[in-house]
Write a protein that holds these residues in place. Structure first.
Motif, PDB file in Angstrom:
ATOM      1  N   ILE A 162       2.059   1.812  -3.589  1.00  0.00           N
ATOM      2  CA  ILE A 162       0.951   2.266  -4.436  1.00  0.00           C
ATOM      3  C   ILE A 162       0.569   3.701  -4.097  1.00  0.00           C
ATOM      4  O   ILE A 162       0.259   4.509  -4.989  1.00  0.00           O
ATOM      5  CB  ILE A 162      -0.251   1.316  -4.265  1.00  0.00           C
ATOM      6  CG1 ILE A 162       0.117  -0.080  -4.794  1.00  0.00           C
ATOM      7  CG2 ILE A 162      -1.482   1.851  -4.984  1.00  0.00           C
ATOM      8  CD1 ILE A 162      -0.923  -1.136  -4.502  1.00  0.00           C
ATOM      9  N   THR A 163       0.593   4.045  -2.816  1.00  0.00           N
ATOM     10  CA  THR A 163       0.273   5.415  -2.403  1.00  0.00           C
ATOM     11  C   THR A 163       1.269   6.409  -2.975  1.00  0.00           C
ATOM     12  O   THR A 163       0.890   7.492  -3.440  1.00  0.00           O
ATOM     13  CB  THR A 163       0.267   5.513  -0.865  1.00  0.00           C
ATOM     14  OG1 THR A 163      -0.702   4.597  -0.351  1.00  0.00           O
ATOM     15  CG2 THR A 163      -0.082   6.918  -0.412  1.00  0.00           C
TER      16      THR A 163
ATOM     17  N   ASN B 119       7.853   6.817 -12.103  1.00  0.00           N
ATOM     18  CA  ASN B 119       6.467   7.080 -12.469  1.00  0.00           C
ATOM     19  C   ASN B 119       6.345   8.355 -13.292  1.00  0.00           C
ATOM     20  O   ASN B 119       5.624   8.413 -14.295  1.00  0.00           O
ATOM     21  CB  ASN B 119       5.621   7.183 -11.203  1.00  0.00           C
ATOM     22  CG  ASN B 119       4.139   7.145 -11.500  1.00  0.00           C
ATOM     23  OD1 ASN B 119       3.738   6.672 -12.551  1.00  0.00           O
ATOM     24  ND2 ASN B 119       3.340   7.643 -10.578  1.00  0.00           N
TER      25      ASN B 119
ATOM     26  N   ARG C 188       1.137  10.688  -9.500  1.00  0.00           N
ATOM     27  CA  ARG C 188       0.349  10.776 -10.729  1.00  0.00           C
ATOM     28  C   ARG C 188      -0.795  11.796 -10.611  1.00  0.00           C
ATOM     29  O   ARG C 188      -1.079  12.537 -11.552  1.00  0.00           O
ATOM     30  CB  ARG C 188      -0.207   9.388 -11.057  1.00  0.00           C
ATOM     31  CG  ARG C 188      -0.994   9.314 -12.348  1.00  0.00           C
ATOM     32  CD  ARG C 188      -0.123   9.614 -13.557  1.00  0.00           C
ATOM     33  NE  ARG C 188       0.938   8.629 -13.689  1.00  0.00           N
ATOM     34  CZ  ARG C 188       0.829   7.499 -14.386  1.00  0.00           C
ATOM     35  NH1 ARG C 188      -0.311   7.212 -15.000  1.00  0.00           N
ATOM     36  NH2 ARG C 188       1.847   6.664 -14.478  1.00  0.00           N
ATOM     37  N   PHE C 189      -1.454  11.857  -9.445  1.00  0.00           N
ATOM     38  CA  PHE C 189      -2.653  12.683  -9.315  1.00  0.00           C
ATOM     39  C   PHE C 189      -2.500  13.784  -8.261  1.00  0.00           C
ATOM     40  O   PHE C 189      -3.472  14.168  -7.618  1.00  0.00           O
ATOM     41  CB  PHE C 189      -3.855  11.793  -8.941  1.00  0.00           C
ATOM     42  CG  PHE C 189      -4.133  10.723  -9.942  1.00  0.00           C
ATOM     43  CD1 PHE C 189      -4.757  11.013 -11.152  1.00  0.00           C
ATOM     44  CD2 PHE C 189      -3.761   9.415  -9.688  1.00  0.00           C
ATOM     45  CE1 PHE C 189      -5.007  10.016 -12.076  1.00  0.00           C
ATOM     46  CE2 PHE C 189      -4.013   8.408 -10.615  1.00  0.00           C
ATOM     47  CZ  PHE C 189      -4.639   8.713 -11.823  1.00  0.00           C
TER      48      PHE C 189
ATOM     49  N   SER D 296       0.827  -1.210   0.000  1.00  0.00           N
ATOM     50  CA  SER D 296       0.000   0.000   0.000  1.00  0.00           C
ATOM     51  C   SER D 296       0.856   1.252   0.000  1.00  0.00           C
ATOM     52  O   SER D 296       0.496   2.259  -0.642  1.00  0.00           O
ATOM     53  CB  SER D 296      -0.919  -0.007   1.224  1.00  0.00           C
ATOM     54  OG  SER D 296      -1.757  -1.150   1.225  1.00  0.00           O
TER      55      SER D 296
ATOM     56  N   TYR E 207       0.472   6.812  -6.621  1.00  0.00           N
ATOM     57  CA  TYR E 207      -0.791   7.539  -6.787  1.00  0.00           C
ATOM     58  C   TYR E 207      -0.606   9.030  -6.534  1.00  0.00           C
ATOM     59  O   TYR E 207      -1.128   9.866  -7.287  1.00  0.00           O
ATOM     60  CB  TYR E 207      -1.817   6.954  -5.824  1.00  0.00           C
ATOM     61  CG  TYR E 207      -3.145   7.680  -5.842  1.00  0.00           C
ATOM     62  CD1 TYR E 207      -4.071   7.463  -6.852  1.00  0.00           C
ATOM     63  CD2 TYR E 207      -3.467   8.574  -4.826  1.00  0.00           C
ATOM     64  CE1 TYR E 207      -5.289   8.135  -6.864  1.00  0.00           C
ATOM     65  CE2 TYR E 207      -4.680   9.245  -4.832  1.00  0.00           C
ATOM     66  CZ  TYR E 207      -5.590   9.025  -5.852  1.00  0.00           C
ATOM     67  OH  TYR E 207      -6.782   9.688  -5.862  1.00  0.00           O
TER      68      TYR E 207
END
Length: 304
Positions: free
Chosen positions: A53-54, A257, A60-61, A50, A57
């Protein structure tokens, strides 16, 4: 393809570091809660995934996420990085402790051998001192044996020089006894010296040829040149690992990323913008819809 090679390499390095850090962290934390090892491994493994992934994330956003969620995600990621570092620290300390216990056992064996060697050396010194006394006595007895002279005057008035047989016999017995004792001490001294040499070789073998000595030898050398305890040097070494381990993995993941998303190929994007045709103006009827969508985006809630 050439422009994608470096981002892919960065991504592979990031995932490798993150996976290794997760492995060390998960098993390090599981040793802290050994009563529920399987449950702790599952929980820590999911948290590690997690966290990665955090980080991806957020990268990206970042511009579209509400500030409340940003604060929570960043705080949670920092806390998880601290937990990962704590797990890595526990794992490495546990690994070092196993080696340290073996080293302590070797040190105990060396200490026992050194004490035995010191006893033998003291016996050699005592023998050497006794040999010196015996040599002095042998010299004195030899001189006494040579000076064992008795003089008397016979009936004719002549001075007769002779030796006392009884005194000579006593002196000779003492001399032979001292010589025998000297020879016995010499044999014992040779045996003790051989024992001291054998112990020195055994100590050298324990200190240099054991697996533990090979593992911890460089750290002991650093401890000796820095004049610090070995445990303290190991702690510094582990802290250096922690500083560059998980944080570097997260930073590489964010960079990969960004690069894979196209942020790292600025020259290509500029060329494409130059070659791209000028877009036709939008029809007037599309402007109100666009404005409505922009208003909806600006007024979005923190949980959306």
């Amino acid at each position: 393809m050439k422009h994608k090679l470096l981002p892919l390499l960065v991504l592979v390095a990031a995932l490798s570091l993150a996976s290794t850090a997760a492995y060390y962290s998960v098993f390090g934390i599981s040793k802290l809660f050994s009563a529920q090892t399987t449950a702790v491994i599952i929980m820590a493994g999911i948290l590690e995934a997690s966290k990665v992934i955090t980080a991806a994330y957020l990268e990206r956003f970042w511009k579209t996420i509400h500030w409340v969620r940003k604060i929570y995600f960043v705080s949670a990621m920092i806390v998880l990085m601290g937990i990962t570092s704590l797990g890595i620290y526990g794992f490495l300390v546990s690994a070092y402790q196993e080696t340290a216990y073996k080293m302590q056992a070797v040190d105990k064996q060396v200490e026992v051998q050194i004490k035995k060697r010191d006893r033998y050396k003291q016996q050699v010194l005592d023998i050497t001192k006794e040999q010196q006394d015996i040599n002095t006595q042998i010299v004195q007895l030899s001189e006494g044996l040579g000076n064992n002279v008795v003089q008397y005057t016979n009936s004719e008035g002549q001075v007769i020089t002779t030796q006392s047989s009884s005194t000579r016999k006593i002196i000779k017995q003492q001399l032979e006894s001292q010589q025998a004792r000297r020879d016995t001490l010499a044999i014992k001294q040779d045996v003790l010296n051989d024992s001291v040499t054998a112990i020195d070789l055994r100590v050298l073998d324990l200190e240099t040829n054991s697996d533990v000595a090979a593992e911890i030898g460089p750290l002991k050398y650093v401890a000796s040149i820095t004049d610090q305890p070995t445990d303290k040097v190991v702690n510094w070494f582990i802290l250096l690992f922690i500083i560059v381990f998980d944080p570097l993995a997260i930073m590489l993941l964010i960079s990969a990323n960004k690069a894979l998303a196209g942020g790292g190929n600025q020259e290509e994007s500029k060329a494409e913008r130059v070659k791209a045709p000028t877009p036709e103006p939008s029809p007037p009827s599309a402007e109100p819809d666009t404005r409505r969508r922009n208003k909806k985006v600006k007024g979005s809630k923190w949980w959306s």
